[in-house]
Design a protein around this motif. Structure first.
Motif, short mmCIF file in Angstrom:
data_model
loop_
_atom_site.label_atom_id
_atom_site.label_comp_id
_atom_site.label_asym_id
_atom_site.label_seq_id
_atom_site.Cartn_x
_atom_site.Cartn_y
_atom_site.Cartn_z
N ALA A 179 -39.05 73.69 27.10
CA ALA A 179 -38.02 74.59 26.57
C ALA A 179 -38.43 76.04 26.80
O ALA A 179 -37.63 76.85 27.28
N THR A 180 -39.70 76.36 26.49
CA THR A 180 -40.15 77.76 26.62
C THR A 180 -40.12 78.19 28.08
O THR A 180 -39.58 79.25 28.41
N MET A 181 -40.69 77.34 28.94
CA MET A 181 -40.77 77.72 30.35
C MET A 181 -39.38 77.90 30.96
O MET A 181 -39.10 78.90 31.64
N SER A 182 -38.49 76.92 30.70
CA SER A 182 -37.18 77.03 31.32
C SER A 182 -36.42 78.22 30.75
O SER A 182 -35.71 78.92 31.49
N LEU A 233 -33.89 72.65 30.25
CA LEU A 233 -33.69 73.21 28.91
C LEU A 233 -32.82 72.29 28.06
O LEU A 233 -33.14 72.00 26.90
N ASP A 234 -31.73 71.82 28.66
CA ASP A 234 -30.84 70.90 27.93
C ASP A 234 -31.59 69.65 27.51
O ASP A 234 -31.47 69.17 26.39
N PHE A 235 -32.36 69.12 28.47
CA PHE A 235 -33.08 67.89 28.18
C PHE A 235 -34.05 68.07 27.01
O PHE A 235 -34.10 67.25 26.10
N SER A 236 -34.81 69.19 27.05
CA SER A 236 -35.78 69.40 25.96
C SER A 236 -35.06 69.62 24.63
O SER A 236 -35.52 69.15 23.59
N LYS A 237 -33.91 70.28 24.67
CA LYS A 237 -33.14 70.46 23.43
C LYS A 237 -32.65 69.11 22.91
O LYS A 237 -32.72 68.82 21.72
N LEU A 238 -32.14 68.29 23.85
CA LEU A 238 -31.64 66.97 23.44
C LEU A 238 -32.76 66.13 22.85
O LEU A 238 -32.57 65.43 21.86
N GLU A 239 -33.93 66.21 23.45
CA GLU A 239 -35.07 65.44 22.95
C GLU A 239 -35.45 65.85 21.55
O GLU A 239 -35.83 65.03 20.73
N GLU A 240 -35.36 67.13 21.27
CA GLU A 240 -35.74 67.63 19.95
C GLU A 240 -34.59 67.56 18.96
O GLU A 240 -34.73 67.92 17.80
N GLY A 241 -33.44 67.10 19.43
CA GLY A 241 -32.26 67.03 18.56
C GLY A 241 -31.70 68.41 18.27
O GLY A 241 -31.02 68.63 17.27
N GLY A 242 -32.03 69.37 19.15
CA GLY A 242 -31.60 70.75 18.89
C GLY A 242 -30.34 71.15 19.64
O GLY A 242 -30.03 72.33 19.73
N LEU A 243 -29.63 70.14 20.19
CA LEU A 243 -28.42 70.51 20.93
C LEU A 243 -27.18 70.10 20.12
O LEU A 243 -27.06 68.95 19.70
N ASP A 244 -26.31 71.05 19.85
CA ASP A 244 -25.11 70.76 19.05
C ASP A 244 -23.89 70.76 19.94
O ASP A 244 -23.80 71.53 20.90
N LEU A 245 -22.95 69.90 19.60
CA LEU A 245 -21.68 69.89 20.33
C LEU A 245 -20.74 70.90 19.67
O LEU A 245 -20.66 70.95 18.44
N LYS A 246 -20.09 71.70 20.50
CA LYS A 246 -19.13 72.67 19.95
C LYS A 246 -17.73 72.19 20.33
O LYS A 246 -17.25 72.46 21.42
N ALA A 247 -17.14 71.45 19.42
CA ALA A 247 -15.89 70.77 19.76
C ALA A 247 -14.67 71.66 19.53
O ALA A 247 -14.64 72.50 18.64
N GLU A 248 -13.68 71.46 20.41
CA GLU A 248 -12.39 72.14 20.25
C GLU A 248 -11.34 71.26 20.95
O GLU A 248 -11.69 70.32 21.67
N ILE A 249 -10.09 71.61 20.74
CA ILE A 249 -9.04 70.83 21.40
C ILE A 249 -8.79 71.45 22.78
O ILE A 249 -8.64 72.66 22.89
N PHE A 250 -8.80 70.63 23.82
CA PHE A 250 -8.53 71.16 25.16
C PHE A 250 -7.90 70.07 26.03
O PHE A 250 -7.92 68.88 25.68
N ASP A 251 -7.41 70.50 27.20
CA ASP A 251 -6.76 69.58 28.13
C ASP A 251 -7.83 69.04 29.09
O ASP A 251 -8.35 69.78 29.93
N VAL A 252 -8.16 67.78 28.94
CA VAL A 252 -9.26 67.20 29.72
C VAL A 252 -8.92 67.15 31.22
O VAL A 252 -9.80 67.33 32.07
N SER A 253 -7.63 66.95 31.57
CA SER A 253 -7.31 66.88 33.01
C SER A 253 -7.48 68.24 33.67
O SER A 253 -7.85 68.32 34.83
N LYS A 254 -7.27 69.31 32.87
CA LYS A 254 -7.48 70.65 33.44
C LYS A 254 -8.95 70.85 33.79
O LYS A 254 -9.29 71.36 34.86
N ILE A 255 -9.82 70.43 32.88
CA ILE A 255 -11.27 70.57 33.13
C ILE A 255 -11.65 69.77 34.37
O ILE A 255 -12.41 70.22 35.22
N ILE A 256 -11.08 68.57 34.46
CA ILE A 256 -11.42 67.71 35.61
C ILE A 256 -10.98 68.39 36.91
O ILE A 256 -11.74 68.46 37.88
#
Ligand code: ADP
Length: 437
Positions: A179-182, A233-256
Protein backbone atom coordinates in the motif's frame (compact mmCIF):
# COMPACT_ATOMS: atom_id res chain seq x y z
CA UNK A 1 -6.36 -82.83 33.78
CA UNK A 2 -6.59 -80.79 36.98
CA UNK A 3 -3.61 -78.52 37.62
CA UNK A 4 -1.24 -79.26 40.49
CA UNK A 5 -1.38 -76.43 43.01
CA UNK A 6 1.62 -75.29 45.03
CA UNK A 7 0.30 -74.73 48.53
CA UNK A 8 2.07 -73.45 51.63
CA UNK A 9 0.74 -74.03 55.13
CA UNK A 10 2.07 -71.69 57.82
CA UNK A 11 1.17 -73.05 61.23
CA UNK A 12 3.20 -73.87 64.30
CA UNK A 13 0.69 -76.52 65.40
CA UNK A 14 1.55 -79.94 63.96
CA UNK A 15 -2.03 -81.21 64.56
CA UNK A 16 -3.54 -78.31 62.66
CA UNK A 17 -1.10 -78.80 59.76
CA UNK A 18 -2.07 -82.49 59.58
CA UNK A 19 -5.76 -81.50 59.64
CA UNK A 20 -5.29 -79.12 56.74
CA UNK A 21 -3.20 -81.57 54.73
CA UNK A 22 -5.68 -84.42 55.22
CA UNK A 23 -8.69 -82.17 54.46
CA UNK A 24 -7.08 -81.04 51.19
CA UNK A 25 -6.08 -84.62 50.31
CA UNK A 26 -9.58 -85.86 51.08
CA UNK A 27 -11.02 -83.09 48.92
CA UNK A 28 -8.92 -84.48 46.06
CA UNK A 29 -6.83 -81.34 45.53
CA UNK A 30 -3.82 -82.08 43.30
CA UNK A 31 -1.07 -80.34 45.17
CA UNK A 32 2.53 -79.89 46.09
CA UNK A 33 2.35 -78.99 49.77
CA UNK A 34 5.01 -77.18 51.82
CA UNK A 35 4.78 -76.45 55.50
CA UNK A 36 6.52 -73.96 57.79
CA UNK A 37 6.03 -73.23 61.50
CA UNK A 38 6.59 -69.50 61.93
CA UNK A 39 6.31 -66.19 60.07
CA UNK A 40 10.04 -65.79 59.63
CA UNK A 41 10.32 -69.02 57.65
CA UNK A 42 7.11 -68.16 55.82
CA UNK A 43 8.51 -64.83 54.67
CA UNK A 44 11.81 -66.43 53.56
CA UNK A 45 10.14 -69.13 51.49
CA UNK A 46 7.60 -66.73 50.00
CA UNK A 47 10.41 -64.38 49.00
CA UNK A 48 11.93 -67.04 46.78
CA UNK A 49 9.10 -69.35 45.74
CA UNK A 50 5.79 -68.64 44.04
CA UNK A 51 2.73 -70.38 45.56
CA UNK A 52 -0.80 -70.76 44.32
CA UNK A 53 -2.18 -70.34 47.83
CA UNK A 54 -1.04 -69.91 51.43
CA UNK A 55 -2.97 -71.08 54.49
CA UNK A 56 -1.77 -68.87 57.30
CA UNK A 57 -2.45 -69.43 60.96
CA UNK A 58 -3.27 -66.07 62.50
CA UNK A 59 -1.49 -66.85 65.74
CA UNK A 60 2.15 -67.67 65.10
CA UNK A 61 4.89 -67.97 67.70
CA UNK A 62 7.07 -65.05 66.54
CA UNK A 63 4.34 -62.56 65.43
CA UNK A 64 0.74 -62.57 64.27
CA UNK A 65 -0.56 -63.17 60.72
CA UNK A 66 -1.52 -59.53 60.24
CA UNK A 67 2.08 -58.54 60.73
CA UNK A 68 3.29 -61.06 58.17
CA UNK A 69 0.65 -59.97 55.65
CA UNK A 70 1.77 -56.35 56.04
CA UNK A 71 5.41 -57.35 55.54
CA UNK A 72 4.53 -59.33 52.41
CA UNK A 73 2.51 -56.39 51.14
CA UNK A 74 5.30 -53.86 51.67
CA UNK A 75 7.74 -56.27 49.96
CA UNK A 76 5.31 -56.52 47.05
CA UNK A 77 5.01 -60.28 47.41
CA UNK A 78 1.65 -61.22 46.01
CA UNK A 79 -0.03 -64.54 46.73
CA UNK A 80 -3.57 -65.71 47.57
CA UNK A 81 -3.69 -65.79 51.38
CA UNK A 82 -6.31 -67.55 53.48
CA UNK A 83 -5.96 -66.75 57.18
CA UNK A 84 -7.00 -69.46 59.58
CA UNK A 85 -8.48 -67.84 62.64
CA UNK A 86 -9.13 -69.26 66.06
CA UNK A 87 -11.73 -68.62 68.68
CA UNK A 88 -11.95 -64.88 69.49
CA UNK A 89 -10.15 -63.70 66.33
CA UNK A 90 -13.38 -62.63 64.57
CA UNK A 91 -12.89 -58.92 65.23
CA UNK A 92 -9.54 -58.95 63.39
CA UNK A 93 -10.87 -60.39 60.12
CA UNK A 94 -11.74 -57.04 58.57
CA UNK A 95 -8.25 -55.74 59.25
CA UNK A 96 -6.78 -58.89 57.70
CA UNK A 97 -8.77 -58.40 54.52
CA UNK A 98 -7.84 -54.72 54.40
CA UNK A 99 -4.17 -55.60 54.80
CA UNK A 100 -4.29 -57.93 51.80
CA UNK A 101 -5.63 -61.32 52.93
CA UNK A 102 -7.74 -62.92 50.26
CA UNK A 103 -10.05 -64.73 52.66
CA UNK A 104 -10.26 -66.17 56.16
CA UNK A 105 -11.59 -69.35 57.65
CA UNK A 106 -12.24 -70.28 61.23
CA UNK A 107 -10.18 -73.33 62.22
CA UNK A 108 -13.31 -74.82 63.73
CA UNK A 109 -14.87 -74.93 60.25
CA UNK A 110 -12.02 -76.79 58.53
CA UNK A 111 -13.37 -79.70 56.51
CA UNK A 112 -12.46 -81.07 53.07
CA UNK A 113 -15.40 -79.19 51.47
CA UNK A 114 -14.86 -75.80 53.12
CA UNK A 115 -11.11 -75.89 52.66
CA UNK A 116 -11.24 -76.83 48.98
CA UNK A 117 -14.01 -74.27 48.45
CA UNK A 118 -12.04 -71.50 50.17
CA UNK A 119 -8.90 -72.56 48.28
CA UNK A 120 -10.54 -72.33 44.87
CA UNK A 121 -12.37 -69.12 45.57
CA UNK A 122 -9.14 -67.56 46.96
CA UNK A 123 -7.27 -68.52 43.80
CA UNK A 124 -10.13 -67.23 41.64
CA UNK A 125 -10.34 -63.94 43.56
CA UNK A 126 -6.58 -63.55 43.45
CA UNK A 127 -6.44 -64.17 39.68
CA UNK A 128 -9.31 -61.76 39.07
CA UNK A 129 -7.50 -59.16 41.20
CA UNK A 130 -4.30 -59.72 39.22
CA UNK A 131 -6.19 -59.28 35.97
CA UNK A 132 -7.82 -56.12 37.32
CA UNK A 133 -4.38 -54.89 38.45
CA UNK A 134 -2.99 -55.60 34.99
CA UNK A 135 -5.90 -53.82 33.29
CA UNK A 136 -5.47 -50.89 35.70
CA UNK A 137 -1.79 -50.83 34.92
CA UNK A 138 -2.54 -50.78 31.18
CA UNK A 139 -5.10 -48.02 31.68
CA UNK A 140 -2.56 -46.03 33.69
CA UNK A 141 0.04 -46.54 30.96
CA UNK A 142 -2.29 -45.53 28.16
CA UNK A 143 -3.46 -42.59 30.26
CA UNK A 144 0.17 -41.55 30.66
CA UNK A 145 0.72 -41.99 26.92
CA UNK A 146 -2.38 -39.93 26.18
CA UNK A 147 -1.23 -37.24 28.60
CA UNK A 148 2.15 -37.18 26.85
CA UNK A 149 0.49 -37.01 23.44
CA UNK A 150 -1.85 -34.27 24.64
CA UNK A 151 1.10 -32.30 25.93
CA UNK A 152 2.86 -32.79 22.59
CA UNK A 153 -0.28 -31.70 20.70
CA UNK A 154 -0.64 -28.66 22.93
CA UNK A 155 2.98 -27.79 22.25
CA UNK A 156 2.46 -28.20 18.50
CA UNK A 157 -0.74 -26.16 18.67
CA UNK A 158 1.12 -23.38 20.45
CA UNK A 159 3.82 -23.52 17.77
CA UNK A 160 1.19 -23.33 15.02
CA UNK A 161 -0.47 -20.40 16.79
CA UNK A 162 2.88 -18.66 17.05
CA UNK A 163 3.58 -19.32 13.38
CA UNK A 164 0.10 -18.09 12.48
CA UNK A 165 0.73 -14.90 14.38
CA UNK A 166 4.05 -14.49 12.60
CA UNK A 167 2.39 -15.16 9.24
CA UNK A 168 -0.37 -12.68 10.00
CA UNK A 169 2.20 -10.10 10.95
CA UNK A 170 4.25 -10.83 7.82
CA UNK A 171 1.11 -10.59 5.67
CA UNK A 172 0.11 -7.33 7.39
CA UNK A 173 3.58 -5.90 6.76
CA UNK A 174 3.44 -7.08 3.14
CA UNK A 175 0.07 -5.35 2.62
CA UNK A 176 1.37 -2.24 4.34
CA UNK A 177 4.49 -2.28 2.17
CA UNK A 178 2.43 -2.75 -1.00
CA UNK A 179 0.00 0.00 0.00
CA UNK A 180 2.75 2.46 0.97
CA UNK A 181 4.93 1.78 -2.06
CA UNK A 182 2.12 1.94 -4.58
CA UNK A 183 0.74 5.06 -2.94
CA UNK A 184 4.16 6.76 -2.88
CA UNK A 185 4.93 5.77 -6.48
CA UNK A 186 1.63 7.15 -7.73
CA UNK A 187 2.56 10.77 -6.97
CA UNK A 188 5.68 10.92 -9.22
CA UNK A 189 3.85 8.78 -11.80
CA UNK A 190 0.99 11.28 -11.96
CA UNK A 191 3.57 14.03 -12.48
CA UNK A 192 5.18 12.07 -15.33
CA UNK A 193 1.78 11.52 -16.97
CA UNK A 194 0.66 15.13 -16.38
CA UNK A 195 3.83 16.69 -17.77
CA UNK A 196 3.88 14.34 -20.78
CA UNK A 197 0.31 15.41 -21.55
CA UNK A 198 1.32 19.09 -21.22
CA UNK A 199 4.30 18.55 -23.51
CA UNK A 200 2.01 17.07 -26.14
CA UNK A 201 -0.19 20.18 -26.19
CA UNK A 202 0.74 22.46 -29.14
CA UNK A 203 0.48 25.61 -27.05
CA UNK A 204 3.66 24.58 -25.20
CA UNK A 205 5.68 24.54 -28.42
CA UNK A 206 5.75 22.29 -31.44
CA UNK A 207 7.63 18.99 -30.94
CA UNK A 208 9.31 17.16 -33.78
CA UNK A 209 7.70 13.88 -34.86
CA UNK A 210 10.44 11.92 -33.10
CA UNK A 211 9.97 13.93 -29.89
CA UNK A 212 6.19 13.46 -30.05
CA UNK A 213 6.69 9.69 -30.45
CA UNK A 214 8.97 9.62 -27.43
CA UNK A 215 6.67 11.69 -25.21
CA UNK A 216 3.70 9.54 -26.28
CA UNK A 217 5.64 6.48 -25.22
CA UNK A 218 6.44 8.08 -21.88
CA UNK A 219 2.74 8.91 -21.47
CA UNK A 220 1.51 5.41 -22.45
CA UNK A 221 4.06 3.62 -20.29
CA UNK A 222 3.29 6.01 -17.44
CA UNK A 223 -0.42 5.25 -17.76
CA UNK A 224 0.30 1.53 -17.82
CA UNK A 225 2.51 1.78 -14.75
CA UNK A 226 -0.14 3.83 -12.96
CA UNK A 227 -2.70 1.16 -13.75
CA UNK A 228 -0.41 -1.51 -12.28
CA UNK A 229 0.18 0.61 -9.18
CA UNK A 230 -3.54 1.14 -8.77
CA UNK A 231 -4.08 -2.62 -8.98
CA UNK A 232 -1.52 -3.22 -6.23
CA UNK A 233 -3.03 -0.46 -4.10
CA UNK A 234 -6.56 -1.79 -4.57
CA UNK A 235 -5.45 -5.29 -3.78
CA UNK A 236 -3.70 -4.28 -0.55
CA UNK A 237 -6.74 -2.24 0.48
CA UNK A 238 -9.04 -5.17 -0.26
CA UNK A 239 -6.81 -7.49 1.75
CA UNK A 240 -6.93 -5.19 4.75
CA UNK A 241 -10.67 -4.65 4.36
CA UNK A 242 -9.98 -0.97 3.80
CA UNK A 243 -11.83 -0.61 0.51
CA UNK A 244 -15.39 0.74 0.65
CA UNK A 245 -17.98 0.66 -2.08
CA UNK A 246 -19.48 4.05 -2.90
CA UNK A 247 -22.88 3.11 -4.25
CA UNK A 248 -25.21 5.29 -6.29
CA UNK A 249 -27.92 4.78 -8.87
CA UNK A 250 -26.58 4.74 -12.44
CA UNK A 251 -27.22 3.33 -15.91
CA UNK A 252 -25.10 0.18 -16.18
CA UNK A 253 -25.39 -0.03 -20.00
CA UNK A 254 -23.94 3.47 -20.27
CA UNK A 255 -20.89 2.42 -18.24
CA UNK A 256 -20.51 -0.67 -20.39
CA UNK A 257 -20.66 1.37 -23.60
CA UNK A 258 -18.16 3.85 -22.18
CA UNK A 259 -15.65 1.14 -21.25
CA UNK A 260 -16.10 -0.60 -24.60
CA UNK A 261 -15.46 2.64 -26.48
CA UNK A 262 -12.36 3.30 -24.35
CA UNK A 263 -11.01 -0.17 -25.07
CA UNK A 264 -12.00 -0.39 -28.73
CA UNK A 265 -8.67 0.96 -29.99
CA UNK A 266 -6.83 -1.83 -28.15
CA UNK A 267 -9.05 -4.47 -29.77
CA UNK A 268 -8.69 -2.86 -33.20
CA UNK A 269 -4.90 -2.82 -32.84
CA UNK A 270 -5.13 -6.62 -32.73
CA UNK A 271 -7.79 -6.82 -35.48
CA UNK A 272 -10.37 -8.15 -33.05
CA UNK A 273 -14.04 -7.28 -33.38
CA UNK A 274 -15.56 -5.95 -30.21
CA UNK A 275 -19.30 -6.42 -29.99
CA UNK A 276 -21.59 -5.16 -27.26
CA UNK A 277 -25.18 -6.10 -26.57
CA UNK A 278 -27.33 -4.53 -23.93
CA UNK A 279 -30.60 -6.27 -23.26
CA UNK A 280 -32.01 -4.58 -20.20
CA UNK A 281 -35.62 -3.63 -19.50
CA UNK A 282 -34.37 -1.44 -16.68
CA UNK A 283 -30.73 -0.29 -17.01
CA UNK A 284 -30.60 1.36 -13.57
CA UNK A 285 -28.63 -0.31 -10.81
CA UNK A 286 -27.54 0.72 -7.33
CA UNK A 287 -23.82 -0.07 -7.13
CA UNK A 288 -20.38 1.55 -7.21
CA UNK A 289 -19.91 2.74 -10.86
CA UNK A 290 -16.13 3.14 -10.45
CA UNK A 291 -15.75 -0.46 -9.30
CA UNK A 292 -18.13 -1.80 -11.97
CA UNK A 293 -16.03 0.03 -14.54
CA UNK A 294 -12.86 -1.44 -13.01
CA UNK A 295 -14.29 -4.97 -13.22
CA UNK A 296 -15.22 -4.45 -16.86
CA UNK A 297 -11.87 -2.93 -17.80
CA UNK A 298 -10.06 -5.87 -16.20
CA UNK A 299 -12.21 -8.48 -17.93
CA UNK A 300 -12.04 -6.72 -21.28
CA UNK A 301 -8.31 -6.10 -21.17
CA UNK A 302 -7.79 -9.80 -20.32
CA UNK A 303 -10.07 -10.81 -23.20
CA UNK A 304 -8.12 -8.59 -25.59
CA UNK A 305 -4.74 -9.63 -24.16
CA UNK A 306 -5.42 -13.37 -24.38
CA UNK A 307 -7.11 -13.36 -27.83
CA UNK A 308 -5.05 -13.42 -31.02
CA UNK A 309 -7.91 -13.50 -33.53
CA UNK A 310 -11.67 -13.54 -33.61
CA UNK A 311 -14.17 -11.68 -31.50
CA UNK A 312 -14.95 -10.36 -28.09
CA UNK A 313 -18.55 -9.98 -26.91
CA UNK A 314 -19.81 -7.97 -24.01
CA UNK A 315 -23.37 -8.60 -22.97
CA UNK A 316 -25.54 -7.25 -20.19
CA UNK A 317 -28.97 -8.65 -19.39
CA UNK A 318 -31.43 -9.25 -16.61
CA UNK A 319 -31.48 -12.64 -14.97
CA UNK A 320 -34.46 -11.71 -12.83
CA UNK A 321 -35.95 -8.34 -11.94
CA UNK A 322 -33.41 -8.10 -9.12
CA UNK A 323 -30.35 -9.66 -10.71
CA UNK A 324 -28.20 -8.38 -13.55
CA UNK A 325 -25.64 -10.39 -15.53
CA UNK A 326 -22.57 -9.02 -17.31
CA UNK A 327 -20.80 -11.39 -19.69
CA UNK A 328 -17.42 -10.96 -21.34
CA UNK A 329 -16.63 -13.67 -23.87
CA UNK A 330 -13.64 -14.16 -26.16
CA UNK A 331 -12.22 -16.52 -28.77
CA UNK A 332 -8.81 -16.52 -27.12
CA UNK A 333 -6.35 -19.09 -25.82
CA UNK A 334 -8.78 -20.42 -23.17
CA UNK A 335 -8.03 -21.74 -19.70
CA UNK A 336 -7.48 -25.36 -18.66
CA UNK A 337 -9.85 -26.66 -15.93
CA UNK A 338 -6.93 -27.29 -13.55
CA UNK A 339 -6.25 -23.52 -13.58
CA UNK A 340 -9.84 -22.37 -12.97
CA UNK A 341 -9.38 -22.06 -9.22
CA UNK A 342 -5.86 -20.63 -9.23
CA UNK A 343 -6.34 -17.74 -11.64
CA UNK A 344 -8.59 -16.03 -9.07
CA UNK A 345 -5.79 -16.12 -6.51
CA UNK A 346 -3.57 -13.05 -6.13
CA UNK A 347 -0.40 -12.97 -8.23
CA UNK A 348 -1.41 -16.22 -9.96
CA UNK A 349 -1.19 -16.59 -13.70
CA UNK A 350 -1.52 -19.67 -15.87
CA UNK A 351 1.98 -19.01 -17.13
CA UNK A 352 4.09 -18.21 -14.07
CA UNK A 353 7.44 -18.06 -15.89
CA UNK A 354 9.28 -14.76 -16.21
CA UNK A 355 9.58 -15.34 -19.93
CA UNK A 356 5.79 -15.46 -20.29
CA UNK A 357 4.20 -14.06 -23.41
CA UNK A 358 1.42 -12.08 -21.69
CA UNK A 359 2.33 -9.34 -19.22
CA UNK A 360 0.37 -8.53 -16.04
CA UNK A 361 0.47 -8.56 -12.25
CA UNK A 362 -1.86 -11.50 -11.77
CA UNK A 363 -4.02 -9.32 -9.53
CA UNK A 364 -6.89 -8.44 -11.88
CA UNK A 365 -9.09 -11.48 -11.24
CA UNK A 366 -8.26 -11.51 -7.51
CA UNK A 367 -9.51 -7.93 -7.30
CA UNK A 368 -12.60 -8.73 -9.36
CA UNK A 369 -13.29 -11.73 -7.14
CA UNK A 370 -13.11 -9.62 -3.97
CA UNK A 371 -15.20 -6.80 -5.44
CA UNK A 372 -17.91 -9.16 -6.69
CA UNK A 373 -18.06 -10.80 -3.26
CA UNK A 374 -18.38 -7.41 -1.61
CA UNK A 375 -21.25 -6.64 -3.98
CA UNK A 376 -22.95 -9.90 -3.03
CA UNK A 377 -22.54 -11.33 -6.52
CA UNK A 378 -21.02 -14.39 -8.17
CA UNK A 379 -18.52 -15.06 -10.95
CA UNK A 380 -18.86 -17.95 -13.35
CA UNK A 381 -16.14 -19.07 -15.69
CA UNK A 382 -16.64 -21.21 -18.76
CA UNK A 383 -13.58 -21.93 -20.87
CA UNK A 384 -11.93 -24.37 -23.21
CA UNK A 385 -8.30 -24.37 -24.24
CA UNK A 386 -7.83 -23.06 -27.78
CA UNK A 387 -11.50 -22.11 -28.10
CA UNK A 388 -12.07 -19.20 -25.73
CA UNK A 389 -13.35 -18.07 -22.36
CA UNK A 390 -16.50 -16.63 -20.91
CA UNK A 391 -16.59 -14.73 -17.62
CA UNK A 392 -20.10 -14.19 -16.32
CA UNK A 393 -20.73 -11.84 -13.41
CA UNK A 394 -24.05 -12.02 -11.65
CA UNK A 395 -24.88 -9.04 -9.44
CA UNK A 396 -27.83 -7.92 -7.37
CA UNK A 397 -29.49 -4.90 -8.97
CA UNK A 398 -29.16 -3.18 -5.66
CA UNK A 399 -26.17 -3.92 -3.44
CA UNK A 400 -26.43 -3.81 0.33
CA UNK A 401 -23.94 -1.61 2.14
CA UNK A 402 -21.77 -2.61 3.78
CA UNK A 403 -21.69 -6.11 2.28
CA UNK A 404 -18.80 -7.74 4.05
CA UNK A 405 -18.53 -11.11 2.39
CA UNK A 406 -14.82 -11.17 1.67
CA UNK A 407 -14.39 -14.57 3.32
CA UNK A 408 -17.55 -16.12 1.97
CA UNK A 409 -16.90 -17.95 -1.29
CA UNK A 410 -19.05 -16.50 -4.05
CA UNK A 411 -18.84 -19.84 -5.82
CA UNK A 412 -21.90 -22.04 -6.19
CA UNK A 413 -23.47 -24.35 -8.69
CA UNK A 414 -25.16 -22.34 -11.35
CA UNK A 415 -28.58 -23.17 -12.79
CA UNK A 416 -27.03 -23.52 -16.23
CA UNK A 417 -24.76 -26.29 -14.98
CA UNK A 418 -21.69 -24.17 -14.40
CA UNK A 419 -19.25 -25.96 -12.14
CA UNK A 420 -17.54 -24.46 -9.13
CA UNK A 421 -13.75 -24.95 -9.34
CA UNK A 422 -13.52 -25.23 -5.57
CA UNK A 423 -15.89 -28.17 -5.55
CA UNK A 424 -14.51 -29.85 -8.69
CA UNK A 425 -11.11 -28.39 -9.51
CA UNK A 426 -10.15 -31.12 -11.95
CA UNK A 427 -13.38 -31.06 -13.85
CA UNK A 428 -12.86 -31.70 -17.52
CA UNK A 429 -15.14 -32.45 -20.38
CA UNK A 430 -15.15 -32.43 -24.14
CA UNK A 431 -17.56 -29.51 -23.93
CA UNK A 432 -16.40 -26.10 -22.83
CA UNK A 433 -15.32 -26.37 -19.23
CA UNK A 434 -17.06 -24.21 -16.69
CA UNK A 435 -16.56 -22.85 -13.22
CA UNK A 436 -18.21 -20.43 -10.92
CA UNK A 437 -16.90 -18.29 -8.11
P1 ADP B 1 -3.10 -10.79 -15.31
O1 ADP B 1 -4.03 -10.62 -16.46
O2 ADP B 1 -2.52 -9.54 -14.81
O3 ADP B 1 -2.08 -11.87 -15.51
P2 ADP B 1 -5.47 -11.69 -13.95
O4 ADP B 1 -5.70 -11.94 -12.50
O5 ADP B 1 -6.34 -10.73 -14.63
O6 ADP B 1 -3.96 -11.30 -14.08
O7 ADP B 1 -5.59 -13.08 -14.68
C1 ADP B 1 -4.91 -14.19 -14.14
C2 ADP B 1 -4.62 -15.19 -15.21
O8 ADP B 1 -5.83 -15.76 -15.69
C3 ADP B 1 -3.97 -14.63 -16.43
O9 ADP B 1 -2.56 -14.49 -16.26
C4 ADP B 1 -4.31 -15.68 -17.46
O10 ADP B 1 -3.43 -16.77 -17.36
C5 ADP B 1 -5.70 -16.11 -17.05
N1 ADP B 1 -6.76 -15.39 -17.79
C6 ADP B 1 -7.51 -14.36 -17.35
N2 ADP B 1 -8.40 -14.00 -18.28
C7 ADP B 1 -8.20 -14.78 -19.35
C8 ADP B 1 -8.80 -14.90 -20.65
N3 ADP B 1 -9.81 -14.12 -21.04
N4 ADP B 1 -8.33 -15.86 -21.47
C9 ADP B 1 -7.34 -16.67 -21.10
N5 ADP B 1 -6.72 -16.61 -19.90
C10 ADP B 1 -7.14 -15.68 -19.02
Amino acid sequence: MEETLKILVVDDDEVDRIAIRSALTTAGVQMELSEVGDSHDAFSILSTTAYDCVFLDYRLPDRDGLNLIQQLHSSEIKVPLVVLTGQGDEQITLKLLEAGATDYLSKSRISPETLSQVLRSAIRIYRAEMQADLANQQIRESHEQLTCKNQELERQQQQIQMQNLKLLEASRLKSLFLATMSHELRTPMNAIIGFSQILLRPKFGQLTQQQTDMVERILNNGKHLLMLLNEVLDFSKLEEGGLDLKAEIFDVSKIINLVVSEMRSLAEAKNLSLLVQSDLQNPLVFNDPVRIKQILINLLSNAIKFTESGEIWVEVKELTANRVVIIVQDTGIGIAPRDFKHIFEAFRQVDQTITRKYPGTGLGLAIIDSLVRMMGGKIFLKSKLGVGSMFKIELPRQITLPTVAANTPASQLDNDGFVCPGKNPHHSSSQANTASR
